[in-house]
Structure formats: structure tokens, C-alpha cells
Write a protein that holds these residues in place. Sequence first.
Motif, PDB file in Angstrom:
ATOM      1  N   PRO A  71       0.933  -1.254  -0.065  1.00 36.99           N
ATOM      2  CA  PRO A  71       0.031  -0.173   0.098  1.00 36.99           C
ATOM      3  C   PRO A  71       0.746   1.145  -0.037  1.00 36.99           C
ATOM      4  O   PRO A  71       0.295   2.352  -0.707  1.00 36.99           O
ATOM      5  CB  PRO A  71      -0.852  -0.166   1.208  1.00 36.99           C
ATOM      6  CG  PRO A  71      -0.836  -1.558   1.562  1.00 36.99           C
ATOM      7  CD  PRO A  71       0.350  -2.217   1.062  1.00 36.99           C
ATOM      8  N   THR A  72       2.162   1.351   0.796  1.00 32.41           N
ATOM      9  CA  THR A  72       2.848   2.458   0.718  1.00 32.41           C
ATOM     10  C   THR A  72       3.450   2.628  -0.648  1.00 32.41           C
ATOM     11  O   THR A  72       3.216   3.832  -1.173  1.00 32.41           O
ATOM     12  CB  THR A  72       4.091   2.218   1.910  1.00 32.41           C
ATOM     13  OG1 THR A  72       3.488   2.100   2.999  1.00 32.41           O
ATOM     14  CG2 THR A  72       4.787   3.590   1.889  1.00 32.41           C
ATOM     15  N   ALA A  92      -1.391   5.776   4.421  1.00 31.56           N
ATOM     16  CA  ALA A  92      -0.282   4.786   3.603  1.00 31.56           C
ATOM     17  C   ALA A  92       1.247   5.050   4.088  1.00 31.56           C
ATOM     18  O   ALA A  92       1.827   4.003   4.300  1.00 31.56           O
ATOM     19  CB  ALA A  92      -0.633   4.683   2.195  1.00 31.56           C
TER      20      ALA A  92
END
Length: 397
Positions: free
Chosen positions: A128-129, A337
Motif C-alpha cells: 500500500p505504501t 499509507a
Amino acid sequence: MENDHIGKEPYIDTVPVKRRLGFFSGVSIIVGSIIGSGIFVSPKGVLVNSGSVGLCLIIWFVCGLISALVSTGIINCISVKLSARTHILFTVLKVAGLLMIIIGGLVKILKGEFGSMSSGFEGSSTNPTSIAMAIYSGMFTYGGWQNLNHVLEELDNPKRNLPLCVITSITLVTVIYSLVNISYFSVLSKDEFLSSWAVAVTWAKYEISSAVVIIPIIVACSSYGTLTIAFFISSRLSFAAARAGLFPEILSYLNVNSNVPVPSTILIVMLSVVMTIPADIGMIINVISFIFWIFLGVNMVAFMVLRYKMKDVKTSIKVPLILPFILLMICIFLVVAPFLEPVRTEFWYALGYLVLGAILYIPFVLLHFRLPGIDGVTKFCQSLMIVAPATKPDEIS
């Protein structure tokens, strides 16, 4: 007050804001703001974080879609007309340069040569990051979709031209960006794409080696065109904030001859010089993007609250509530995130800037504290720049 000026030059109390931007000027502001040097020089930030050609192309398209949603939901010192004509000229030049790249890529594809596109989604990231960082890079390159909203007071027939300009511009840029990236990938491998200091130049070395010098010239024109629009828009933001009492009063003044917010324009130029000091463009992108998505999320919350409290108020442009809700979810993801993994230093810087802004807001805005001698500085700058307070919107007939 009138008697003091008998026999002298006419006394100028306020300067009205004139509507001198039409449809083509509006489109050129949005398109010209979005298309800068990024798509030519360093679009690799999306590929680095997405991991694959397929996901990279999807993120480019998604960023265009987000830009369209947001712009729909939210719906320098010489002359406004001269500035608008300059925007149109450089917008045409930069679009022409991108069309050259698009045509070159299409020729390769028609020959059956697909380059790194054949790798598809191989190596796609599911982190996600990393996805958020890829969207940061993509949305930074799409940055500028919101700029026409900031000069509505100068836009002719905004009820018609604002949505028309937004739809035309975002659609045009999304198609162009998607096709340009397809052209890049049809020629360059992933390694060549990621290692290139200027992707368009590397592309040109393969496709138009005899005329590769054209690309740097186009990039220079693109950068200059975007810079003129950035100064035009940013100075209006400072001007509006000052007129609302959030910035020093002098920044809300207009030149009595050109009707341009000269003090705000000079401030933006000075801040721009300071922003060139950091060498890491990736860090600057992350800081600006992080703060931007926080404020956009807050704006979406405010929008929904006001829509509920003022449901009976008629407005010129009205959008479904589902749009700000979707955008709020996107904003929450993009803000949260970066903190799902060890936080990069620049995000702490961004939070520090927000805290500093809140600290300064309390004495200077909330408590109306004025620095000693500020009135003298305002009068001096007013005389030096030949500026006067702007007529407020509700005072314009």
C-alpha cells in the motif's frame, strides 16, 4: 478625503477584479499547469513504486480519473491578457512536443514492436505504501487540474466555462499522458526507463537521433509555460488569502494600471527561489503531495458538512455528494499509507510545517496581532508598487 485630492491625480480607493479569461484561456491554464517538465523528464517515479509496466499505465490513467473527480467536485506583473496569451502559446508548444512522441510510439506499435509493454504486470507491487508513493508521483505530474478554480473571479461566464474547461482539459491530458507513456514503453526497457535522467531524451535518442536536440528545447518551453501559469495562479491564491485576512494586507493589493496582484506575485517568485535549494525532487514531491491531500480531505469534509447545513441554498454548480465522499476515502488512504512502514523524513517535515502554520495562525489571525511598524511597511510597498486595495466581490456591480 475627496477635498485632499482636489487638483491632484484622481484618488484610487479600490481596484476592481476584471473578468478577462475566456474558454481557451481557461483550458490553457489547466492543460498548461498540468503539462510541465515531469512527463518529459522524470515520469519514472510511478514505475519505481508500481513495479510493472501494466500497473504503471493503470496508475497513470487512475491519476487522470482522480484529477477529473476532484476538479469536478471542487468546482505575472504586466497584464492579465498578455499572461493568458502566453499560456495559450506555450500550451500549444508543449502539446505539439508530446504529440511527436505519441506518433513515434504508435509507429513502433503498428510495426509490431511493443518494447517493455510485453512484460505486462510482471513485478507489480502490492505494498500500500508503494502504491501511495506511485500515486503521489502521478498526481504531482497531473498537478494543475485545480488551478482554474482559483481564478474564477477573472473567468468570463464561470457557470458555463468552468465545467467545460475542466472536462475538456482533464480528458485531453489523460489521453495524452497515457499515450505518451505507452510510447515510452514501446521503445525503452524498464531498466532504461528507470535509469534515464530524462526519459523523453532517451526515447528521442532511439527514435529521432538526428533531431534529439528538439526535446530539450520543448522541455524548456514546457517548463517556462508551466512556470508562468504557476506564478499567475499562486499569486491569486496569496491575494485571496490576504483579502480574507489570513496573510499581510499588502498582498491583497492590485496594481492600479495592470490590475495584477504585484505584491503577491513578487512573494511567490521569492518563495520559488527558496524552493529550488533542496536537491532531492522526490522529497519535495512527497512533502507537497502529503500536505495537499490532507487539506483536500479537510475540504471534502467541509464541503459535505456545508451541503448538509445549507441544503436549500441554490448554487451555480452542484455535484452529487458521492463524489466528495469518494475523494475523502482516497485522501485518507494517501495520508495514512506513508505511515504503514518506517516513515520517511520528509513526512515529518510536512507535519512540522502544518504545526508551524497552526502556531502562527493563533496570534496573527485568531488574535489579530499586528507587528509594530507593519502599517508603515504597507504604505511604503503601496507607493513603491503603485498598488491599491482590491474591490471585494460583493462590491462589484
